[in-house]
Design a protein around this motif. Structure first.
Motif, PDB file in Angstrom:
ATOM      1  N   PRO A 145      -2.596   4.475   6.866  1.00 54.80           N
ATOM      2  CA  PRO A 145      -2.095   4.198   5.526  1.00 54.80           C
ATOM      3  C   PRO A 145      -0.989   5.145   5.066  1.00 54.80           C
ATOM      4  CG  PRO A 145      -4.069   5.502   5.318  1.00 54.80           C
ATOM      5  CD  PRO A 145      -3.835   5.274   6.809  1.00 54.80           C
ATOM      6  N   PHE A 146      -0.423   5.906   5.983  1.00 60.27           N
ATOM      7  CA  PHE A 146       0.601   6.882   5.624  1.00 60.27           C
ATOM      8  C   PHE A 146       1.994   6.316   5.843  1.00 60.27           C
ATOM      9  CE2 PHE A 146      -3.181   8.973   7.275  1.00 60.27           C
ATOM     10  CZ  PHE A 146      -3.589   9.635   6.137  1.00 60.27           C
ATOM     11  N   CYS A 147       2.999   7.036   5.346  1.00 59.66           N
ATOM     12  CA  CYS A 147       4.381   6.583   5.491  1.00 59.66           C
ATOM     13  C   CYS A 147       5.048   7.172   6.724  1.00 59.66           C
ATOM     14  CB  CYS A 147       5.184   6.941   4.237  1.00 59.66           C
ATOM     15  SG  CYS A 147       5.385   8.722   4.006  1.00 59.66           S
ATOM     16  N   CYS A 148       4.506   8.282   7.241  1.00 60.23           N
ATOM     17  CA  CYS A 148       5.126   8.962   8.377  1.00 60.23           C
ATOM     18  C   CYS A 148       4.118   9.883   9.052  1.00 60.23           C
ATOM     19  CB  CYS A 148       6.346   9.753   7.914  1.00 60.23           C
ATOM     20  SG  CYS A 148       5.947  11.087   6.763  1.00 60.23           S
ATOM     21  N   LYS A 149       4.497  10.404  10.198  1.00 58.18           N
ATOM     22  CA  LYS A 149       3.634  11.324  10.946  1.00 58.18           C
ATOM     23  C   LYS A 149       3.368  12.595  10.156  1.00 58.18           C
ATOM     24  CE  LYS A 149       3.135  13.584  15.445  1.00 58.18           C
ATOM     25  NZ  LYS A 149       1.837  14.049  15.074  1.00 58.18           N
ATOM     26  N   ARG A 150       4.360  13.063   9.422  1.00 58.23           N
ATOM     27  CA  ARG A 150       4.200  14.291   8.634  1.00 58.23           C
ATOM     28  C   ARG A 150       3.042  14.142   7.643  1.00 58.23           C
ATOM     29  NH1 ARG A 150       5.722  15.949   3.652  1.00 58.23           N
ATOM     30  NH2 ARG A 150       5.992  18.178   3.370  1.00 58.23           N
ATOM     31  N   VAL A 163       3.891   2.755   6.253  1.00 57.82           N
ATOM     32  CA  VAL A 163       4.545   2.173   7.425  1.00 57.82           C
ATOM     33  C   VAL A 163       3.436   1.763   8.394  1.00 57.82           C
ATOM     34  CG1 VAL A 163       6.066   2.682   9.372  1.00 57.82           C
ATOM     35  CG2 VAL A 163       6.590   3.602   7.114  1.00 57.82           C
ATOM     36  N   ALA A 164       3.544   0.568   8.966  1.00 57.56           N
ATOM     37  CA  ALA A 164       2.492   0.028   9.826  1.00 57.56           C
ATOM     38  C   ALA A 164       2.078   1.007  10.927  1.00 57.56           C
ATOM     39  CB  ALA A 164       2.932  -1.296  10.435  1.00 57.56           C
ATOM     40  N   MET A 188       0.851  -1.168   0.000  1.00 51.57           N
ATOM     41  CA  MET A 188       0.000   0.000   0.000  1.00 51.57           C
ATOM     42  C   MET A 188       0.901   1.237   0.000  1.00 51.57           C
ATOM     43  SD  MET A 188      -2.612   1.220   2.987  1.00 51.57           S
ATOM     44  CE  MET A 188      -4.204   0.840   2.323  1.00 51.57           C
ATOM     45  N   SER A 189       0.536   2.224  -0.794  1.00 52.72           N
ATOM     46  CA  SER A 189       1.338   3.441  -0.828  1.00 52.72           C
ATOM     47  C   SER A 189       0.619   4.576  -0.103  1.00 52.72           C
ATOM     48  CB  SER A 189       1.650   3.836  -2.271  1.00 52.72           C
ATOM     49  OG  SER A 189       0.462   4.112  -2.966  1.00 52.72           O
ATOM     50  N   CYS A 190       1.395   5.496   0.415  1.00 54.45           N
ATOM     51  CA  CYS A 190       0.892   6.644   1.151  1.00 54.45           C
ATOM     52  C   CYS A 190       0.035   7.514   0.215  1.00 54.45           C
ATOM     53  CB  CYS A 190       2.085   7.440   1.692  1.00 54.45           C
ATOM     54  SG  CYS A 190       1.639   8.968   2.533  1.00 54.45           S
ATOM     55  N   PRO A 191      -1.171   7.880   0.633  1.00 55.10           N
ATOM     56  CA  PRO A 191      -2.030   8.698  -0.229  1.00 55.10           C
ATOM     57  C   PRO A 191      -1.534  10.141  -0.390  1.00 55.10           C
ATOM     58  CG  PRO A 191      -3.082   8.334   1.886  1.00 55.10           C
ATOM     59  CD  PRO A 191      -1.835   7.498   1.873  1.00 55.10           C
ATOM     60  N   ILE A 192      -0.577  10.558   0.416  1.00 51.35           N
ATOM     61  CA  ILE A 192      -0.064  11.917   0.328  1.00 51.35           C
ATOM     62  C   ILE A 192       1.155  11.998  -0.599  1.00 51.35           C
ATOM     63  CG2 ILE A 192       0.884  13.879   1.643  1.00 51.35           C
ATOM     64  CD1 ILE A 192      -2.098  13.268   2.225  1.00 51.35           C
TER      65      ILE A 192
END
Length: 60
Positions: free
Chosen positions: A16-21, A11-12, A1-5
């Motif tokens: 569904p995002f890759c980071c807090k940012r 990242v688990a 799954m890729s980050c929608p942003i």
């Protein structure tokens, strides 16, 4: 799954995002109303305005 942003791998911890940012960017968009579905019916707009007026506390 890729980050929608940013489309990086999700990242688990922030899925569904890759980071807090990216999660914070998405939250900001929700809070600003960027994801709102526009109403085309004048009655829907009027009802929404009335509900907001009832939900918003008045300042004296």
């Amino acid at each position: 799954m890729s980050c929608p942003i940013c489309n990086k791998e999700a990242v688990a911890r922030y899925r569904p995002f890759c980071c807090k940012r990216c999660a914070d960017i998405d939250l900001g968009r929700w809070l600003k109303g960027d994801y709102a579905v526009p109403a085309t019916d004048p009655e829907d707009t009027e009802k929404a305005a009335e509900e907001m007026a009832r939900a918003t506390p008045r300042l004296h």
